[in-house]
Write a protein that holds these residues in place. Sequence first.
Motif, PDB file in Angstrom:
ATOM      1  N   THR A 126       3.640   0.387   2.726  1.00  0.00           N
ATOM      2  CA  THR A 126       3.399  -0.679   3.698  1.00  0.00           C
ATOM      3  C   THR A 126       3.270  -2.012   2.979  1.00  0.00           C
ATOM      4  O   THR A 126       2.601  -2.100   1.953  1.00  0.00           O
ATOM      5  CB  THR A 126       2.088  -0.406   4.468  1.00  0.00           C
ATOM      6  OG1 THR A 126       2.214   0.856   5.122  1.00  0.00           O
ATOM      7  CG2 THR A 126       1.795  -1.479   5.510  1.00  0.00           C
ATOM      8  N   ASP A 127       3.925  -3.044   3.523  1.00  0.00           N
ATOM      9  CA  ASP A 127       3.730  -4.373   2.932  1.00  0.00           C
ATOM     10  C   ASP A 127       3.360  -5.376   4.010  1.00  0.00           C
ATOM     11  O   ASP A 127       3.489  -5.098   5.206  1.00  0.00           O
ATOM     12  CB  ASP A 127       4.988  -4.810   2.170  1.00  0.00           C
ATOM     13  CG  ASP A 127       6.200  -5.016   3.066  1.00  0.00           C
ATOM     14  OD1 ASP A 127       6.102  -5.820   4.013  1.00  0.00           O
ATOM     15  OD2 ASP A 127       7.245  -4.377   2.822  1.00  0.00           O
ATOM     16  N   THR A 175       0.828  -1.207   0.000  1.00  0.00           N
ATOM     17  CA  THR A 175       0.000   0.000   0.000  1.00  0.00           C
ATOM     18  C   THR A 175       0.861   1.255   0.000  1.00  0.00           C
ATOM     19  O   THR A 175       1.772   1.378   0.816  1.00  0.00           O
ATOM     20  CB  THR A 175      -0.900   0.031   1.262  1.00  0.00           C
ATOM     21  OG1 THR A 175      -1.633  -1.186   1.318  1.00  0.00           O
ATOM     22  CG2 THR A 175      -1.872   1.203   1.230  1.00  0.00           C
ATOM     23  N   SER A 224       6.207  -4.531   6.898  1.00  0.00           N
ATOM     24  CA  SER A 224       7.011  -3.331   7.147  1.00  0.00           C
ATOM     25  C   SER A 224       6.302  -2.105   6.612  1.00  0.00           C
ATOM     26  O   SER A 224       5.549  -2.180   5.638  1.00  0.00           O
ATOM     27  CB  SER A 224       8.350  -3.420   6.405  1.00  0.00           C
ATOM     28  OG  SER A 224       8.965  -4.654   6.614  1.00  0.00           O
ATOM     29  N   THR A 225       6.551  -0.960   7.271  1.00  0.00           N
ATOM     30  CA  THR A 225       6.127   0.330   6.734  1.00  0.00           C
ATOM     31  C   THR A 225       7.319   1.264   6.727  1.00  0.00           C
ATOM     32  O   THR A 225       7.952   1.490   7.762  1.00  0.00           O
ATOM     33  CB  THR A 225       5.007   0.965   7.587  1.00  0.00           C
ATOM     34  OG1 THR A 225       3.855   0.119   7.518  1.00  0.00           O
ATOM     35  CG2 THR A 225       4.627   2.346   7.065  1.00  0.00           C
ATOM     36  N   SER A 285       3.916   6.848   2.752  1.00  0.00           N
ATOM     37  CA  SER A 285       4.315   5.562   3.329  1.00  0.00           C
ATOM     38  C   SER A 285       4.104   4.408   2.364  1.00  0.00           C
ATOM     39  O   SER A 285       3.181   4.399   1.552  1.00  0.00           O
ATOM     40  CB  SER A 285       3.563   5.314   4.635  1.00  0.00           C
ATOM     41  OG  SER A 285       2.188   5.291   4.373  1.00  0.00           O
ATOM     42  N   SER A 305       8.579  -2.117  11.621  1.00  0.00           N
ATOM     43  CA  SER A 305       8.456  -3.444  11.030  1.00  0.00           C
ATOM     44  C   SER A 305       8.446  -4.521  12.095  1.00  0.00           C
ATOM     45  O   SER A 305       9.051  -4.360  13.162  1.00  0.00           O
ATOM     46  CB  SER A 305       9.636  -3.672  10.082  1.00  0.00           C
ATOM     47  OG  SER A 305       9.533  -4.935   9.479  1.00  0.00           O
ATOM     48  N   THR A 314       8.107   5.104   6.051  1.00  0.00           N
ATOM     49  CA  THR A 314       7.437   6.394   5.844  1.00  0.00           C
ATOM     50  C   THR A 314       8.460   7.476   5.535  1.00  0.00           C
ATOM     51  O   THR A 314       9.427   7.662   6.284  1.00  0.00           O
ATOM     52  CB  THR A 314       6.629   6.803   7.087  1.00  0.00           C
ATOM     53  OG1 THR A 314       5.741   5.726   7.414  1.00  0.00           O
ATOM     54  CG2 THR A 314       5.802   8.051   6.822  1.00  0.00           C
TER      55      THR A 314
END
Length: 287
Positions: free
Chosen positions: A204-205, A175, A264-265, A202, A258, A267
């Motif tokens: 994100t996965d 995302t 993890s994100t 950001s 993470s 940013t």
Amino acid sequence: EEQNLYAEQKTKELEKAKKELEIYSEELKQSSQYKTNFLANMSHELRTPLNSILILSQLLSENENRTLSPEEEGYARVIHTSGNDLLTLIDDILDLSKVEAGKITLTVDEVNVTEIPVHMKLSFDPIAEKNGLSFYVFVESDVPDLLHTDGQRLQQILKNLLSNAFKFTDKGSVTLKIQNADPHKIKELLPSHDTGDVLAISVTDTGIGIPSNKQQLIFEAFQQVDGNTNRQYGGTGLGLSICHEFTRLLGGCIVLESRPNEGSTFTLYIPSMQNRGKELLATAHQE
Ligand code: ADP
């Protein structure tokens, strides 16, 4: 009298040391300059033959006259992909050495914020589809339409983060979200920022995540969580250090959250670079 002599001697010694220091730092500057020039020339020399390999392997893999067997067509595709990987590596090494030498030129312009996710969708939708992952993008409604920054560099940072997100995620989603940064966060993370917009972008996965003891290390050049030679994932460990350096040049910072096996994100906090010229030479060492 004795004290005066002593002081005089010390002053002389100090001056001598100062001169020596100046000579050393000049030599250091010069050798760093040689290194940068060498890398720039090398990368140019490497790129020329590589371009032929890329163009010709592309032609072969298209196999328009059906002269190649499917197996041979596959070989041509592998040559093309490997050539592209090599090109990325050469560009990454050159970028990092330019940052080190303080020779990155930023082109600060008005970047259309809503176009960023459109570009990223174009680049990454095919990868998401190939890997069976969802790729979502969100832009909060109150973000400014335009941001003063280097759009090319910002895209390069985001592409690195998104490539990693897709590489280290085998199920779920990736995302990309763009919002205004929380004022408290700005104060905490960019204390010298005074006015103007700051975006929080950001990625994100839902992938393998990063153990907390490695979360700082991976921003350094050539560092990977799995550094074994027989490791599962390819790559050179340069992507995140480029992200880190470029973000710093843009006056921002990166925050990582993470958890292993959850995701993890990353940013990015990117400020609008107001009151700056259109073209500026960013010197990484002057900070
Ligand atoms: P590379 O991807 O070429 O190895 P990077 O500098 O981009 O180099 O990343 C360094 C390391 O950080 C990776 O090898 C991986 O171990 C870890 N990493 C980066 N992004 C992610 C992510 N989204 N999920 C899990 N691990 C990651």
